[in-house]
Motif scaffolding. Structure first.
Motif, PDB file in Angstrom:
ATOM      1  N   MET A 125       0.847  -1.191   0.000  1.00 42.54           N
ATOM      2  CA  MET A 125       0.000   0.000   0.000  1.00 42.54           C
ATOM      3  C   MET A 125       0.890   1.253   0.000  1.00 42.54           C
ATOM      4  SD  MET A 125      -2.795   1.259   2.845  1.00 42.54           S
ATOM      5  CE  MET A 125      -3.760  -0.258   2.698  1.00 42.54           C
ATOM      6  N   ASN A 126       0.680   2.148  -0.967  1.00 48.11           N
ATOM      7  CA  ASN A 126       1.480   3.372  -1.025  1.00 48.11           C
ATOM      8  C   ASN A 126       0.872   4.448  -0.127  1.00 48.11           C
ATOM      9  OD1 ASN A 126      -0.713   4.506  -2.454  1.00 48.11           O
ATOM     10  ND2 ASN A 126       0.171   3.909  -4.421  1.00 48.11           N
ATOM     11  N   TRP A 127       1.615   5.573   0.006  1.00 45.12           N
ATOM     12  CA  TRP A 127       1.191   6.628   0.912  1.00 45.12           C
ATOM     13  C   TRP A 127      -0.135   7.242   0.483  1.00 45.12           C
ATOM     14  CZ3 TRP A 127       1.184   8.761   5.393  1.00 45.12           C
ATOM     15  CH2 TRP A 127       0.796  10.083   5.551  1.00 45.12           C
ATOM     16  N   LYS A 128      -0.334   7.418  -0.835  1.00 45.76           N
ATOM     17  CA  LYS A 128      -1.558   8.043  -1.326  1.00 45.76           C
ATOM     18  C   LYS A 128      -2.783   7.234  -0.928  1.00 45.76           C
ATOM     19  CE  LYS A 128      -3.553  10.071  -5.508  1.00 45.76           C
ATOM     20  NZ  LYS A 128      -3.376  10.309  -6.959  1.00 45.76           N
ATOM     21  N   THR A 129      -2.649   5.910  -0.944  1.00 46.02           N
ATOM     22  CA  THR A 129      -3.760   5.049  -0.544  1.00 46.02           C
ATOM     23  C   THR A 129      -3.900   5.002   0.968  1.00 46.02           C
ATOM     24  OG1 THR A 129      -3.377   3.670  -2.499  1.00 46.02           O
ATOM     25  CG2 THR A 129      -4.709   2.725  -0.729  1.00 46.02           C
ATOM     26  N   PHE A 130      -2.765   4.899   1.674  1.00 46.62           N
ATOM     27  CA  PHE A 130      -2.790   4.757   3.127  1.00 46.62           C
ATOM     28  C   PHE A 130      -3.407   5.967   3.820  1.00 46.62           C
ATOM     29  CE2 PHE A 130      -0.654   5.683   7.198  1.00 46.62           C
ATOM     30  CZ  PHE A 130      -1.132   4.614   7.946  1.00 46.62           C
ATOM     31  N   LYS A 131      -3.125   7.180   3.320  1.00 45.35           N
ATOM     32  CA  LYS A 131      -3.554   8.384   4.037  1.00 45.35           C
ATOM     33  C   LYS A 131      -5.070   8.583   4.021  1.00 45.35           C
ATOM     34  CE  LYS A 131      -3.095  11.788   0.285  1.00 45.35           C
ATOM     35  NZ  LYS A 131      -2.434  13.029  -0.136  1.00 45.35           N
ATOM     36  N   THR A 132      -5.793   7.775   3.261  1.00 44.10           N
ATOM     37  CA  THR A 132      -7.251   7.862   3.241  1.00 44.10           C
ATOM     38  C   THR A 132      -7.908   6.781   4.089  1.00 44.10           C
ATOM     39  OG1 THR A 132      -7.397   6.470   1.256  1.00 44.10           O
ATOM     40  CG2 THR A 132      -7.194   8.847   0.913  1.00 44.10           C
ATOM     41  N   THR A 133      -7.108   5.940   4.749  1.00 41.96           N
ATOM     42  CA  THR A 133      -7.642   4.841   5.544  1.00 41.96           C
ATOM     43  C   THR A 133      -7.903   5.277   6.976  1.00 41.96           C
ATOM     44  OG1 THR A 133      -5.437   4.076   6.211  1.00 41.96           O
ATOM     45  CG2 THR A 133      -6.353   3.192   4.144  1.00 41.96           C
ATOM     46  N   ALA A 174      -6.913   3.837   9.657  1.00 42.52           N
ATOM     47  CA  ALA A 174      -5.665   3.714  10.416  1.00 42.52           C
ATOM     48  C   ALA A 174      -4.840   4.992  10.311  1.00 42.52           C
ATOM     49  CB  ALA A 174      -4.857   2.524   9.892  1.00 42.52           C
ATOM     50  N   ALA A 175      -4.789   5.575   9.110  1.00 42.47           N
ATOM     51  CA  ALA A 175      -4.071   6.833   8.925  1.00 42.47           C
ATOM     52  C   ALA A 175      -4.750   7.955   9.707  1.00 42.47           C
ATOM     53  CB  ALA A 175      -4.006   7.191   7.440  1.00 42.47           C
ATOM     54  N   GLY A 176      -6.081   7.967   9.714  1.00 40.85           N
ATOM     55  CA  GLY A 176      -6.814   8.981  10.461  1.00 40.85           C
ATOM     56  C   GLY A 176      -6.480   8.952  11.939  1.00 40.85           C
ATOM     57  N   TYR A 177      -6.436   7.740  12.524  1.00 36.19           N
ATOM     58  CA  TYR A 177      -6.096   7.617  13.944  1.00 36.19           C
ATOM     59  C   TYR A 177      -4.637   7.982  14.194  1.00 36.19           C
ATOM     60  CZ  TYR A 177     -10.597   5.288  14.347  1.00 36.19           C
ATOM     61  OH  TYR A 177     -11.941   5.016  14.321  1.00 36.19           O
ATOM     62  N   LEU A 178      -3.772   7.699  13.241  1.00 35.02           N
ATOM     63  CA  LEU A 178      -2.373   8.101  13.366  1.00 35.02           C
ATOM     64  C   LEU A 178      -2.266   9.626  13.347  1.00 35.02           C
ATOM     65  CD1 LEU A 178       0.694   7.577  13.380  1.00 35.02           C
ATOM     66  CD2 LEU A 178       0.577   7.420  10.872  1.00 35.02           C
ATOM     67  N   PHE A 179      -2.993  10.274  12.442  1.00 32.50           N
ATOM     68  CA  PHE A 179      -2.953  11.729  12.338  1.00 32.50           C
ATOM     69  C   PHE A 179      -3.454  12.390  13.622  1.00 32.50           C
ATOM     70  CE2 PHE A 179      -3.762  11.088   7.527  1.00 32.50           C
ATOM     71  CZ  PHE A 179      -2.408  10.864   7.318  1.00 32.50           C
ATOM     72  N   ILE A 180      -4.561  11.886  14.163  1.00 32.18           N
ATOM     73  CA  ILE A 180      -5.119  12.527  15.355  1.00 32.18           C
ATOM     74  C   ILE A 180      -4.221  12.296  16.563  1.00 32.18           C
ATOM     75  CG2 ILE A 180      -6.590  10.615  16.139  1.00 32.18           C
ATOM     76  CD1 ILE A 180      -7.365  14.387  16.156  1.00 32.18           C
ATOM     77  N   THR A 181      -3.565  11.143  16.626  1.00 31.95           N
ATOM     78  CA  THR A 181      -2.618  10.878  17.719  1.00 31.95           C
ATOM     79  C   THR A 181      -1.446  11.849  17.657  1.00 31.95           C
ATOM     80  OG1 THR A 181      -3.198   8.526  17.756  1.00 31.95           O
ATOM     81  CG2 THR A 181      -1.104   9.163  18.776  1.00 31.95           C
ATOM     82  N   LEU A 182      -0.896  12.040  16.467  1.00 34.46           N
ATOM     83  CA  LEU A 182       0.212  12.976  16.293  1.00 34.46           C
ATOM     84  C   LEU A 182      -0.223  14.411  16.619  1.00 34.46           C
ATOM     85  CD1 LEU A 182       1.748  11.568  12.979  1.00 34.46           C
ATOM     86  CD2 LEU A 182       2.734  11.422  15.280  1.00 34.46           C
ATOM     87  N   SER A 183      -1.451  14.766  16.245  1.00 35.31           N
ATOM     88  CA  SER A 183      -1.954  16.105  16.527  1.00 35.31           C
ATOM     89  C   SER A 183      -2.080  16.332  18.027  1.00 35.31           C
ATOM     90  CB  SER A 183      -3.317  16.305  15.858  1.00 35.31           C
ATOM     91  OG  SER A 183      -3.841  17.581  16.149  1.00 35.31           O
ATOM     92  N   ILE A 184      -2.651  15.360  18.739  1.00 35.36           N
ATOM     93  CA  ILE A 184      -2.853  15.497  20.178  1.00 35.36           C
ATOM     94  C   ILE A 184      -1.510  15.576  20.904  1.00 35.36           C
ATOM     95  CG2 ILE A 184      -3.658  14.312  22.249  1.00 35.36           C
ATOM     96  CD1 ILE A 184      -5.905  15.602  20.708  1.00 35.36           C
ATOM     97  N   VAL A 185      -0.545  14.747  20.497  1.00 37.99           N
ATOM     98  CA  VAL A 185       0.774  14.765  21.130  1.00 37.99           C
ATOM     99  C   VAL A 185       1.434  16.129  20.941  1.00 37.99           C
ATOM    100  CG1 VAL A 185       3.112  13.824  20.993  1.00 37.99           C
ATOM    101  CG2 VAL A 185       1.153  12.286  20.998  1.00 37.99           C
TER     102      VAL A 185
END
Length: 321
Positions: free
Chosen positions: A1-9, A11-22
């Motif tokens: 899975m490439n980045w373009k596909t992953f960032k819409t999943t 799992a990517a959403g939860y990763l983004f929100i975790t990084l934002s909160i930290v």
């Protein structure tokens, strides 16, 4: 899975929100260290001027390419920056003069609930009963945390004028999340962040002028002030807003806003690591309850559907046998 596909999943959403909160949690630690060095509006202006200057080499190209759409979205983008960058922090500062920290924290926890209600009413999103149960559990966890386990403090709360301002900031966070969701469909994340930097900085100039009685009064730039502003500009501004907006794009406003509840415990951990503030059992229990409420809100419906499917499959197997 490439980045373009992953960032819409998801799992990517939860990763983004975790990084934002930290990244966002350090905002409270750094801001505490800057208390008294300058007026909040001026500090916020310096923070976003630095953030804008640092991001400009990466964002101006996208901003220029998408300038036509940005101008068409001028009003939504202005609302986003007012509700998420400039006016939001100013109202919190003003509220702090007439209300206490307990009231401010508890009223702020209305944000996820209001976001869920707004999404259901305005966006016609179906919000299940278990989502609201999860929100209630996380709210209880926050109450336990800010009262240090003494829930009796809630009965002695006195409402003040500042509480209305904090309630307004909770409404503003709802506006921010809902409007960002619509804007991300029409702008790239790079152009959106650059627009927020420019619009927010322009608004903060006006706020700082109002705060200074018509003049801009710059503080003495000490090493502590410079490095604190650098942290706030890069981590608690650029990266935080970028990751939060990406999470809203993937998860939606309601699911993303649930993670607002994690700010108090994560900020407590940050204060423990950086300022050596003690972490007690009540704080740890509160964090567990908050996290459990979020997980229940996000996955209870899916778990129930899976269990029902397993029961149906089991019944079918018995009949076939």
């Amino acid at each position: 899975m490439n980045w373009k596909t992953f960032k819409t999943t998801p799992a990517a959403g939860y990763l983004f929100i975790t990084l934002s909160i930290v990244n966002w949690s350090g905002n409270f630690v750094a801001s505490r260290g800057l208390a008294g060095m300058a007026e909040p509006g001026t500090l916020n202006l310096l923070r976003w001027v630095l953030a804008t200057a640092l991001f400009a080499p990466f964002g101006l190209g996208a901003f220029w390419r998408e300038r036509g759409e940005i101008m068409r979205l001028f009003l939504p983008l202005s609302a986003i920056t007012l509700c998420g960058i400039s006016l939001f922090d100013t109202l919190i500062f003003l509220a702090g003069h007439t209300t206490d920290a307990l009231n401010m924290t508890l009223i702020s926890t209305l944000s996820p609930l209001l976001t869920a209600l707004a999404a259901q009413f305005f966006l016609r999103q179906r919000i299940g009963r278990r989502m609201y149960m999860g929100i209630a559990a996380s709210t209880f966890g926050v109450c336990l945390l800010v009262t240090d386990g003494d829930l009796g403090q809630l009965a002695s709360m006195n409402l003040a004028r500042g509480d209305l301002l904090i309630l307004l900031t909770a409404v503003m966070s709802v506006v921010y999340n809902l409007v960002v969701k619509s804007v991300t469909r029409r702008l790239s994340q790079t152009a959106l962040l650059m627009a927020c930097c420019l619009f927010g900085t322009a608004q903060l100039v006006l706020i700082a002028l109002w705060e200074g009685g018509g003049t801009l009064s710059m503080p003495v730039m000490t090493p502590t002030l410079f490095w604190s502003l650098a942290y706030l500009a890069v981590f608690a501004s650029l990266l935080c807003y970028l990751f939060w907006n990406m999470a809203v794009e993937v998860l939606g406003a309601t699911r993303t806003s649930l993670f607002y509840y994690t700010l108090p415990p994560v900020s407590g951990v940050a204060a423990w690591l950086v300022l050596d503030e003690a972490v007690n059992g009540v704080q740890m229990l509160s964090g567990v309850i908050i996290l459990a409420g979020i997980i229940f809100a996000l996955y209870a419906d899916r778990l129930t559907t899976t269990m029902r499917g397993a029961v149906r499959n089991g019944s079918s197997s018995e009949v076939d046998h």
